[in-house]
Write an enzyme that holds these catalytic residues in place. Structure first.
Site, short mmCIF file in Angstrom:
data_model
loop_
_atom_site.label_atom_id
_atom_site.label_comp_id
_atom_site.label_asym_id
_atom_site.label_seq_id
_atom_site.Cartn_x
_atom_site.Cartn_y
_atom_site.Cartn_z
CG HIS A 168 -1.77 1.21 1.43
ND1 HIS A 168 -2.97 1.22 1.21
CD2 HIS A 168 -1.19 2.60 1.84
CE1 HIS A 168 -3.46 2.67 1.37
NE2 HIS A 168 -2.50 3.37 1.96
CD GLU A 169 1.92 3.65 3.83
OE1 GLU A 169 2.04 4.66 3.25
OE2 GLU A 169 0.68 3.32 4.37
CG HIS A 172 0.29 6.18 -0.84
ND1 HIS A 172 -0.91 6.70 -1.37
CD2 HIS A 172 -0.06 5.79 0.51
CE1 HIS A 172 -1.72 6.47 -0.43
NE2 HIS A 172 -1.35 5.84 0.65
CD GLU A 192 -5.01 6.12 1.79
OE1 GLU A 192 -5.16 4.88 1.92
OE2 GLU A 192 -3.94 6.62 1.88
CG HIS A 270 -7.21 7.02 5.30
ND1 HIS A 270 -6.77 8.07 5.35
CD2 HIS A 270 -6.21 5.97 5.25
CE1 HIS A 270 -5.39 8.05 5.58
NE2 HIS A 270 -5.10 6.95 5.03
ZN LIG Z 1 -2.49 5.41 2.44
#
Ligand SMILES: [Zn+2]
Length: 470
Positions: A168-169, A172, A192, A270
């Site tokens: 996930h990170e 980004h 997100e 989120h």
């Molecule tokens: Zn995130």
């Protein structure tokens, strides 16, 4: 882009007011650090295109990730002391090794499934810091590197524990180098969403799970024992991931009817990501097979395509539908369109289909699975011999199985099979039980790659003389 943290502010706020003074203090501290970072990053140039924060290493001899893991030792100075570099053996520190392996698994998905070398497509070194702060309840993408806290051990375990959190990170970072989706409102929820999609796909790819086998959870390993919940988020069932006296209840909506209008959390980035998350889950499970292969490819095409940083849900849905049409044709397009309609997006809009050819498009068909049986034949040719091999897709080398899957999914397969035959040319037959396909393709219509695939697959087959039919 603002801060991209895995733990949304609404969870930290819930902890800060949970009545447990120790938890509250830790949550306040994590929030204060997040806000300091946010302030520090304002005014810093965004890294898009060529503005690479860390120069790519140009002299790497072999393609592969270029990782370095650092240890902040409980402080908040980045990146901290380097403790494991690319190719070095595992250390005694589980967080260091999890970060190293997680960065590797993420690099593998992007390189193997989508041909992208690291976040910028140019081999950007992957840098991560572990043991950031004390009991720090978060993980985030800092603009040039990943940062992991150890968690408080009461609500959250160490943040390297969930591979999808690492995926996930780093996604980004991909967004930073590609679509640049603004981290605010609907475009922020899409930012997100894209990270959640590629977070779970890193895990699914790493475990070689099909869409049906996957749990579709984000951060299942983060919640400490005793917390009432299964994960931070559920893409299959947004709003059901946790319901805990200290954390509150998972606030994610699963449909546009429940879209949350809020100024908190950069406009609910989120929270409302639950809506596109469920659309992706619905599309991937309806397509079947491995989610990164077709559904993931459609989303990759979307974020690498002509997308604006202020893209909203409707526009994003339309772009995924266009991407599905361009690469796979009607059968995936219909599934993706339907998935968005089920979450209340774009149901009245359909993209323009290309003109005259569309009546010939094959109806929706599912992807072959590992159990699908393929019969490949090569007939024709001057000698009139037939080679035939029947094989289960799962018994082929993985790359060949993937190549057949892609071929069968190709919307142009039927058109290719109608290409005129040439005298004495070979004719290849491709038959599949699930989905049912039976096509004959003349050799000249095949790409060199597909012909090589067919020849490789037939190499072990015994030649036979044609049998009279009847
Ligand atoms: Zn995130």
């Amino acid at each position: 882009m603002d801060r991209c943290t895995i733990i949304p502010p609404h969870m930290l706020d819930a902890l800060a007011t949970s009545g447990d003074p120790e938890l509250a203090a830790r949550a306040r501290e994590s929030r204060a650090i997040d806000e300091r970072l946010l302030r520090a990053r304002r005014g810093r140039p965004e890294a898009r295109g060529d503005e690479t924060p860390i120069p790519p290493s140009e002299d790497r001899e072999t393609p592969g990730p270029n990782r370095s893991i650092h240890d902040a030792k409980g402080e908040q100075d980045l990146p901290g002391e380097v403790v494991r570099k690319e190719g070095e053996p595992a250390t005694q520190d589980v967080a260091v090794n999890e970060a190293y392996d997680g960065l590797g698994a993420t690099w593998e998905l992007w390189a193997n499934a989508y041909g992208r070398d690291s976040l910028d497509g140019k081999g950007l070194p992957l840098v991560a810091t572990v043991h950031y702060g004390k009991d720090y309840d978060n993980a985030f993408w800092e603009g040039a590197q990943m940062v992991f806290g150890d968690g408080d051990g009461v609500i959250f375990n160490r943040f390297t524990a969930s591979l999808d959190v690492i995926g996930h990170e780093l996604a980004h970072g991909i967004t930073q180098y590609t679509s640049g989706l603004n981290y605010q409102g609907q475009s922020g929820a899409l930012n997100e969403h894209v990270s959640d999609v590629f977070g779970v796909l890193v895990t699914q790819h790493h475990l070689d799970q099909s869409a049906d086998e996957a749990d579709w959870l984000i951060g299942a390993d983060l919640l400490a024992e005793g917390v009432k919940g299964v994960a931070l988020r559920s893409m299959a069932a947004p709003g059901t991931a946790y319901d805990d006296p200290r954390l509150g209840k998972d606030p994610q909506p699963a449909h546009m009817d429940d879209f949350v209008v809020t100024s908190a959390d950069n406009g609910g980035v989120h929270i409302n990501s639950g809506i596109p998350n469920r659309a992706f889950y619905l599309a991937a499970t309806a397509i079947g097979g491995r989610a990164w292969e077709v559904a993931g490819q459609v989303w990759v095409d979307t974020i690498l395509g002509d997308i604006r940083a202020d893209c909203d849900f409707e526009r994003f849905a339309a772009l995924t539908i266009q991407a599905a049409q361009a690469r796979y044709g009607a059968w995936v397009t219909d599934i993706v369109t339907d998935a968005w309609a089920q979450v209340g997006i774009g149901s009245s809009q359909r993209p323009d289909r290309p003109g005259p050819a569309q009546e010939d498009e094959p109806p929706s068909r599912p992807l072959p699975t590992h159990d699908s049986e393929l019969t490949l034949t090569r007939s024709g040719g001057f000698a009139g011999l037939t080679r035939r091999r029947t094989v289960t897709l799962g018994d082929l080398p993985e790359q060949d199985a993937h190549a057949f899957t892609t071929l069968i999914a190709n919307k142009d397969l039927a058109a290719v099979s109608r290409a005129p035959a040439v005298p004495d040319g070979f004719c290849y037959g491709l038959e599949c039980d699930r989905p049912p396909i039976n096509v004959q393709i003349g050799e000249p219509a095949l790409s060199a790659r597909t012909r090589a695939l067919f020849e490789r697959t037939l190499a072990d087959a015994e030649p036979e003389h044609p049998q009279p039919e009847g």
